[in-house]
Design a protein around this motif. Sequence first.
Motif, PDB file in Angstrom:
ATOM      1  N   PRO A  99      30.826  10.367  -0.327  1.00 50.51           N
ATOM      2  CA  PRO A  99      29.694  10.676   0.571  1.00 50.51           C
ATOM      3  C   PRO A  99      30.012  10.466   2.048  1.00 50.51           C
ATOM      4  O   PRO A  99      29.204  10.800   2.894  1.00 50.51           O
ATOM      5  CB  PRO A  99      28.591   9.737   0.100  1.00 50.51           C
ATOM      6  CG  PRO A  99      29.281   8.654  -0.616  1.00 50.51           C
ATOM      7  CD  PRO A  99      30.538   9.227  -1.185  1.00 50.51           C
ATOM      8  N   GLU A 100      31.180   9.930   2.374  1.00 53.54           N
ATOM      9  CA  GLU A 100      31.549   9.725   3.773  1.00 53.54           C
ATOM     10  C   GLU A 100      32.464  10.827   4.302  1.00 53.54           C
ATOM     11  O   GLU A 100      32.805  10.814   5.478  1.00 53.54           O
ATOM     12  CB  GLU A 100      32.232   8.367   3.932  1.00 53.54           C
ATOM     13  CG  GLU A 100      31.306   7.206   3.620  1.00 53.54           C
ATOM     14  CD  GLU A 100      31.994   5.871   3.771  1.00 53.54           C
ATOM     15  OE1 GLU A 100      33.185   5.846   4.141  1.00 53.54           O
ATOM     16  OE2 GLU A 100      31.343   4.862   3.517  1.00 53.54           O
ATOM     17  N   GLU A 101      32.870  11.762   3.447  1.00 56.09           N
ATOM     18  CA  GLU A 101      33.809  12.802   3.863  1.00 56.09           C
ATOM     19  C   GLU A 101      33.277  14.186   3.545  1.00 56.09           C
ATOM     20  O   GLU A 101      32.562  14.376   2.561  1.00 56.09           O
ATOM     21  CB  GLU A 101      35.157  12.610   3.174  1.00 56.09           C
ATOM     22  CG  GLU A 101      35.850  11.329   3.566  1.00 56.09           C
ATOM     23  CD  GLU A 101      37.179  11.156   2.865  1.00 56.09           C
ATOM     24  OE1 GLU A 101      37.451  11.871   1.881  1.00 56.09           O
ATOM     25  OE2 GLU A 101      37.950  10.291   3.286  1.00 56.09           O
ATOM     26  N   ILE A 102      33.658  15.158   4.407  1.00 55.73           N
ATOM     27  CA  ILE A 102      33.336  16.561   4.155  1.00 55.73           C
ATOM     28  C   ILE A 102      34.621  17.376   4.258  1.00 55.73           C
ATOM     29  O   ILE A 102      35.519  17.047   5.031  1.00 55.73           O
ATOM     30  CB  ILE A 102      32.275  17.103   5.140  1.00 55.73           C
ATOM     31  CG1 ILE A 102      32.727  16.929   6.584  1.00 55.73           C
ATOM     32  CG2 ILE A 102      30.936  16.437   4.914  1.00 55.73           C
ATOM     33  CD1 ILE A 102      31.833  17.603   7.598  1.00 55.73           C
ATOM     34  N   ASP A 103      34.704  18.411   3.471  1.00 55.76           N
ATOM     35  CA  ASP A 103      35.856  19.301   3.458  1.00 55.76           C
ATOM     36  C   ASP A 103      35.488  20.527   4.280  1.00 55.76           C
ATOM     37  O   ASP A 103      34.401  21.083   4.130  1.00 55.76           O
ATOM     38  CB  ASP A 103      36.174  19.689   2.013  1.00 55.76           C
ATOM     39  CG  ASP A 103      37.466  20.463   1.878  1.00 55.76           C
ATOM     40  OD1 ASP A 103      38.347  20.273   2.730  1.00 55.76           O
ATOM     41  OD2 ASP A 103      37.584  21.243   0.922  1.00 55.76           O
ATOM     42  N   CYS A 104      36.375  20.960   5.170  1.00 55.86           N
ATOM     43  CA  CYS A 104      36.066  22.106   6.012  1.00 55.86           C
ATOM     44  C   CYS A 104      37.342  22.826   6.402  1.00 55.86           C
ATOM     45  O   CYS A 104      38.452  22.388   6.094  1.00 55.86           O
ATOM     46  CB  CYS A 104      35.296  21.668   7.253  1.00 55.86           C
ATOM     47  SG  CYS A 104      36.036  20.313   8.130  1.00 55.86           S
ATOM     48  N   ARG A 105      37.157  23.939   7.068  1.00 56.90           N
ATOM     49  CA  ARG A 105      38.279  24.741   7.521  1.00 56.90           C
ATOM     50  C   ARG A 105      38.068  25.087   8.985  1.00 56.90           C
ATOM     51  O   ARG A 105      36.978  25.448   9.404  1.00 56.90           O
ATOM     52  CB  ARG A 105      38.367  26.019   6.689  1.00 56.90           C
ATOM     53  CG  ARG A 105      39.731  26.569   6.637  1.00 56.90           C
ATOM     54  CD  ARG A 105      39.906  27.739   5.713  1.00 56.90           C
ATOM     55  NE  ARG A 105      38.717  28.120   4.973  1.00 56.90           N
ATOM     56  CZ  ARG A 105      38.611  29.252   4.326  1.00 56.90           C
ATOM     57  NH1 ARG A 105      39.594  30.100   4.332  1.00 56.90           N
ATOM     58  NH2 ARG A 105      37.515  29.549   3.686  1.00 56.90           N
TER      59      ARG A 105
END
Length: 99
Positions: free
Chosen positions: A76-82
């Motif tokens: 819940p502390e990380e997001i995946d993105c580009r």
Amino acid sequence: MSESEDYVYDETTGEWRAASATPTPAEPAGTVRDSVGNVLADGDSVILIKDLKVKGTSQTLRRGSVIRSIRLTDDPEEIDCRHETIKGLVLRAEFVKKR
């Protein structure tokens, strides 16, 4: 004269409970929040609130950069993105703000 208290019927136990004693629904596990407390979801756009150096490259993502179409991870502390120049970027939710 005493004040009357409201009661709520609990269907799971079949008992009447004082309205002040009923638990409020908790936030679901795995809810991801940005730096100001907004709930993030898959596909949201976020803005960086701080300049971030990217490990493994000489690039720095600048404050105010827009990251589109984020994906939530199991953490819940990380997001995946580009980003246009960086693939497979994982950001901490504390460094972004929902757009």
